[in-house]
Design a protein around this motif. Structure first.
Motif, PDB file in Angstrom:
ATOM      1  N   VAL A 142       0.845  -1.190   0.000  1.00  0.00           N
ATOM      2  CA  VAL A 142       0.000   0.000   0.000  1.00  0.00           C
ATOM      3  C   VAL A 142       0.878   1.237   0.000  1.00  0.00           C
ATOM      4  O   VAL A 142       1.966   1.237   0.582  1.00  0.00           O
ATOM      5  CB  VAL A 142      -0.948   0.002   1.233  1.00  0.00           C
ATOM      6  N   ARG A 143       0.414   2.263  -0.686  1.00  0.00           N
ATOM      7  CA  ARG A 143       1.114   3.548  -0.682  1.00  0.00           C
ATOM      8  C   ARG A 143       0.280   4.564   0.089  1.00  0.00           C
ATOM      9  O   ARG A 143      -0.933   4.639  -0.078  1.00  0.00           O
ATOM     10  CB  ARG A 143       1.371   4.036  -2.111  1.00  0.00           C
ATOM     11  N   ILE A 144       0.961   5.341   0.915  1.00  0.00           N
ATOM     12  CA  ILE A 144       0.294   6.370   1.717  1.00  0.00           C
ATOM     13  C   ILE A 144       0.845   7.725   1.317  1.00  0.00           C
ATOM     14  O   ILE A 144       2.061   7.906   1.199  1.00  0.00           O
ATOM     15  CB  ILE A 144       0.512   6.095   3.217  1.00  0.00           C
ATOM     16  N   MET A 145      -0.074   8.673   1.087  1.00  0.00           N
ATOM     17  CA  MET A 145       0.300   9.979   0.567  1.00  0.00           C
ATOM     18  C   MET A 145       0.029  11.097   1.570  1.00  0.00           C
ATOM     19  O   MET A 145      -0.862  10.981   2.417  1.00  0.00           O
ATOM     20  CB  MET A 145      -0.467  10.267  -0.730  1.00  0.00           C
ATOM     21  N   THR A 146       0.807  12.171   1.429  1.00  0.00           N
ATOM     22  CA  THR A 146       0.610  13.379   2.238  1.00  0.00           C
ATOM     23  C   THR A 146       0.486  14.583   1.316  1.00  0.00           C
ATOM     24  O   THR A 146       0.941  14.558   0.171  1.00  0.00           O
ATOM     25  CB  THR A 146       1.782  13.598   3.208  1.00  0.00           C
ATOM     26  N   LYS A 147      -0.133  15.658   1.818  1.00  0.00           N
ATOM     27  CA  LYS A 147      -0.299  16.872   1.031  1.00  0.00           C
ATOM     28  C   LYS A 147       1.002  17.654   0.923  1.00  0.00           C
ATOM     29  O   LYS A 147       1.234  18.363  -0.054  1.00  0.00           O
ATOM     30  CB  LYS A 147      -1.386  17.761   1.666  1.00  0.00           C
ATOM     31  N   LYS A 148       1.822  17.547   1.965  1.00  0.00           N
ATOM     32  CA  LYS A 148       3.103  18.240   2.011  1.00  0.00           C
ATOM     33  C   LYS A 148       4.166  17.259   2.483  1.00  0.00           C
ATOM     34  O   LYS A 148       3.841  16.216   3.073  1.00  0.00           O
ATOM     35  CB  LYS A 148       3.043  19.432   2.982  1.00  0.00           C
ATOM     36  N   PRO A 149       5.431  17.554   2.252  1.00  0.00           N
ATOM     37  CA  PRO A 149       6.486  16.686   2.791  1.00  0.00           C
ATOM     38  C   PRO A 149       6.344  16.565   4.308  1.00  0.00           C
ATOM     39  O   PRO A 149       6.142  17.559   4.999  1.00  0.00           O
ATOM     40  CB  PRO A 149       7.772  17.427   2.409  1.00  0.00           C
ATOM     41  N   ASP A 150       6.424  15.338   4.811  1.00  0.00           N
ATOM     42  CA  ASP A 150       6.257  15.099   6.241  1.00  0.00           C
ATOM     43  C   ASP A 150       7.416  14.244   6.750  1.00  0.00           C
ATOM     44  O   ASP A 150       7.459  13.034   6.511  1.00  0.00           O
ATOM     45  CB  ASP A 150       4.934  14.387   6.519  1.00  0.00           C
TER      46      ASP A 150
END
Length: 493
Positions: A142-150
């Motif tokens: 699974v890939r998990i995404m963020t709106k900004k670099p975290d």
């Protein structure tokens, strides 16, 4: 207490030696505190208190190991795709308590539910930072995404227990199905949670087969329950009580991952915007004595910074503020703040510590009354707007094992009070939230610590410890967060 007594009798705690030995072998391990989780749903649990329950029933993709660093849990490996995407390889053969399979689709369902906009998840969503979604690559990927670099996405995901999607249509706050070593067999809201070992768990409990987490709100009653053997272990006791019990019970303490402080709200008392006044308050308090008397020795003197050794950004070059009441009085006079009145707001659990602090302030000429608020009122005082100039609380960065957990000190929405009224510190805080270079980020956090120290931005009081007391007949295993792990604990006959 009556319910606990009945439960003890029901599990066979008879008075004859023969029956007691037989019954204890199958009796539950009972751990008590002044409160338990507000919800069986890990996405809706509001406080660290609920984490004790979560640690038995629910598991995240990654977990904090003994070193405090993220280690594999339901995910066995991960890699960075880009600054906004991380890919996880999931543990195979894991099943939920209801029998369903844990896989990438379950992870995606959990993240989409969390981001659904349900206000019940607001606290957990805040912990997750800029989490934006998940994508199934394969059954075990699974890939998990963020709106900004975290830079601390792994830390955040350590706080997201995976719930069985099969119960989403029910009431996850009152039913439970995770992948942990224990499953829930009974739940009385705000009172007790009964557990039994899950036979199909990938991480099995070898010693404890049944357990119970109970709430006993009154510290005195909680102490009595421990003394009489109605509970095997307890936490949340006042430090002085814990110290009194050490002769008859085993004390286990770990760092609470927090700093006990006074926030100085300049919007309430403008004189607190004067660095001389802030420094005077730091010099007024005898930190060594505070740890001895206010925490009964269960703590350490902070070196003028929030973070403790072992956390990213701890600065070993910083030193504690000395106890210097004479200089404190001189600084107050120089700032035109003699005879200042600075009341302290806090909750009942911190009453003694706040009163001790008020006593030190009185010795340098600052009048201070301790204002006790109920928890909901104090949360409003802490998070939104205070009418009291000083707030006694603990900055629990243990939640994320990172300075990011002290979000009160970062940028705030319009209309929300600042706990640190310093533009440079707030800019550094914001920068630390997106800095992906680990060395650069550590330097930024050290710069934050130096700035807060040099500006005396808060009154640094102590690095507290979390203390568990348990019977010599039990052996409670604590994780790096200071929560009991039933699966690794023991209860002897």
């Amino acid at each position: 207490m009556g319910g606990l007594a009945a439960a003890a009798l029901a599990t066979g705690c008879a008075t004859t030696p023969k029956k007691a030995a037989t019954a204890t072998a199958g009796a539950p391990l009972i751990v008590a505190s002044t409160a338990i989780t507000n919800s069986l749903d890990p996405a809706a649990a509001l406080s660290n208190v609920g984490a004790t329950f979560n640690a038995q029933v629910y598991e995240p993709l990654v977990a904090f190991g003994a070193s405090g660093k993220p280690e594999p849990a339901l995910a066995t490996a991960w890699r960075t795709i880009d600054d906004l995407t991380m890919e996880f390889t999931l543990r195979q053969g894991v099943r939920f308590h209801r029998g369903g399979t844990f896989d990438a689709a379950a992870v995606k369902a959990n993240i989409e539910r969390l981001l659904s906009g349900d206000p019940a998840f607001a606290f957990r969503v805040g912990q997750m930072g800029t989490l934006s979604g998940a994508e199934v690559v394969g059954p075990d990927t699974v890939r998990i995404m963020t709106k900004k670099p975290d830079p601390i996405l792994l830390n955040r995901l350590a706080r997201l227990g995976m719930t069985d999607p099969a119960i989403f249509a029910e009431k996850p706050g009152t039913v439970a199905s995770g992948t942990g070593p224990f499953r829930v067999t009974a739940y009385t809201p705000a009172k007790s949670i009964d557990l039994e070992a899950f036979p199909d768990a990938w991480r099995k409990s070898e010693s404890i087969k049944t357990g119970r987490v109970v709430a006993i709100p009154d510290p005195g009653t909680l102490t009595t329950a421990l003394r009489t053997g109605e509970v095997d272990g307890a936490y949340g006791l006042p430090p002085a009580v814990a110290a009194e019990l050490t002769g008859s019970f085993v004390a286990k303490s770990v760092s609470a991952g927090s700093c006990a402080i006074l926030s100085m709200i300049g919007e309430v008392e403008p004189k607190l915007r004067d660095k001389r006044v802030r420094l005077a308050l730091n010099l007024a308090v005898n930190k060594e004595e505070f740890v001895r008397s206010g925490l009964s020795g269960y703590g350490e003197v902070p070196t003028g910074q929030l973070l403790q050794p072992g956390y990213v950004g701890y600065d070993p070059s910083l030193e504690a503020f000395p106890h210097d009441p004479e200089r404190a009085r001189a600084l107050l006079k120089e700032a035109g703040a003699e005879g200042l009145t600075l009341n302290i707001a806090t909750t009942a659990i911190f009453k003694q510590q706040a009163e001790i602090t008020a006593g030190y302030l009185a010795k340098v000429g600052v009048r201070s009354e301790v204002v006790i608020q109920d928890l909901s009122s104090f949360i409003t005082t802490l998070l939104k707007k205070s009418e009291v100039p000083l707030l006694y609380w603990q900055t629990d960065y243990v939640d994320l094992h990172d300075i990011a957990g002290v979000s009160r000190f970062g940028p705030q929405p319009e209309g929300v009070q600042r706990h640190v009224d310093d533009e440079e510190y707030i800019k550094l805080f914001a920068s630390s939230q997106t800095e992906m270079d680990q060395a650069g980020r550590e330097a930024t956090i050290k710069a934050m610590a130096r700035r807060l120290h040099d500006e005396a931005g808060v009154v640094f009081l102590a690095w507290p410890k979390t203390v568990y007391m348990h019977s010599p007949k039990s052996d409670l295993k604590l994780n790096s967060d200071g929560h009991v792990l039933f699966a690794e604990s023991k209860k002897n006959a």
